[in-house]
Motif scaffolding. Structure first.
Motif, PDB file in Angstrom:
ATOM      1  N   LEU A 233       4.340   4.594 -12.309  1.00 23.01           N
ATOM      2  CA  LEU A 233       3.365   3.491 -12.309  1.00 23.01           C
ATOM      3  C   LEU A 233       3.309   2.780 -10.957  1.00 23.01           C
ATOM      4  N   ILE A 234       4.461   2.556 -10.353  1.00 25.08           N
ATOM      5  CA  ILE A 234       4.497   1.902  -9.033  1.00 25.08           C
ATOM      6  C   ILE A 234       3.779   2.769  -7.994  1.00 25.08           C
TER       7      ILE A 234
ATOM      8  N   ALA B  29       1.395   4.901  -8.550  1.00 25.74           N
ATOM      9  CA  ALA B  29      -0.054   4.873  -8.805  1.00 25.74           C
ATOM     10  C   ALA B  29      -0.660   3.594  -8.257  1.00 25.74           C
ATOM     11  N   LEU B  30       0.023   2.453  -8.444  1.00 27.56           N
ATOM     12  CA  LEU B  30      -0.493   1.186  -7.926  1.00 27.56           C
ATOM     13  C   LEU B  30      -0.567   1.194  -6.391  1.00 27.56           C
ATOM     14  N   VAL B  31       0.429   1.779  -5.732  1.00 29.65           N
ATOM     15  CA  VAL B  31       0.414   1.861  -4.266  1.00 29.65           C
ATOM     16  C   VAL B  31      -0.776   2.694  -3.790  1.00 29.65           C
TER      17      VAL B  31
ATOM     18  N   ILE C 278      -3.587   3.265  -5.389  1.00 28.12           N
ATOM     19  CA  ILE C 278      -4.852   2.554  -5.645  1.00 28.12           C
ATOM     20  C   ILE C 278      -5.048   1.438  -4.607  1.00 28.12           C
ATOM     21  N   GLY C 279      -3.985   0.689  -4.358  1.00 24.91           N
ATOM     22  CA  GLY C 279      -4.079  -0.393  -3.353  1.00 24.91           C
ATOM     23  C   GLY C 279      -4.414   0.173  -1.968  1.00 24.91           C
TER      24      GLY C 279
END
Length: 194
Positions: free
Chosen positions: A170-171, A173-175, A177-178
């Motif tokens: 999850l971390i 994926a967030l990186v 996307i950001g």
């Protein structure tokens, strides 16, 4: 004259049977018993008292030999119903070779009868055989792992486990996307400045 003498004798016999109380001859109380040994080497006596008369029997002056172990009067009733019976049991010493009971049976018409019973020539109860001593258990040995039998149900194919935990995914994926958003904004800014 002979006929007259015969009639007189018959009349005398008939009158005598009327005056003799016939009830007293029918009153009876009967006792019977057993005294087996059990596997533990104990002897239990069981007596049954039967009242063979049409009225209630009262039992009194009870005497038991040898004396019971434990209770002194093992549940004996004071009365037994008409044409009924009563059974009771108690334990005696295992080496008893003769067992007796005596009591007085009395009925409501005040007729009394002394009743005795005995069980004799009994061998002493054998001592219980000692239990075999338990052999010491063998010393514990290291056991080998038990093989797991194959499953009877077919297994579904699964993806291999790579060792990456769900929070790390999850971390990541967030990186990504950001980073994509930041890249898009920077690219747009350059276009606007140009």
């Amino acid at each position: 004259m002979r006929l007259k003498n015969t009639l007189v004798v018959l009349a005398a016999v008939a009158c005598s049977t009327l005056f003799i109380p016939g009830q007293a001859y029918a009153h009876t109380s009967v006792v019977s018993g057993t005294a087996p040994c059990d596997q533990a080497g104990k002897r239990t006596v069981t007596w049954t008292i039967k009242n063979n008369w049409k009225t209630e029997e009262t039992v009194k002056n009870l005497s038991l030999s040898p004396k019971p172990l434990g209770e002194t009067s093992p549940g004996l009733p004071t009365t037994i119903k008409k044409d009924g019976s009563y059974t009771f049991s108690y334990e005696v010493p295992a080496d008893a070779t003769k067992i007796t009971i005596s009591f007085t049976a009395q009925w409501p018409d005040h007729y009394e009868e002394g009743v005795k019973g005995s069980i004799g020539n009994l061998p002493a109860c054998p001592s219980p055989s000692p239990k075999p001593s338990e052999s010491p258990s063998p010393s514990p040995r290291e056991s080998s792992p038990t093989p797991v039998p194959p499953s009877a149900t077919p297994s579904k194919p699964t993806l291999p486990t790579t060792g990456v935990a769900l929070p790390a995914l999850l971390i990541g994926a967030l990186v990504l996307i950001g980073g994509g958003i930041a890249f898009a904004l920077i690219g747009r800014r350059r276009r606007l400045e140009a």
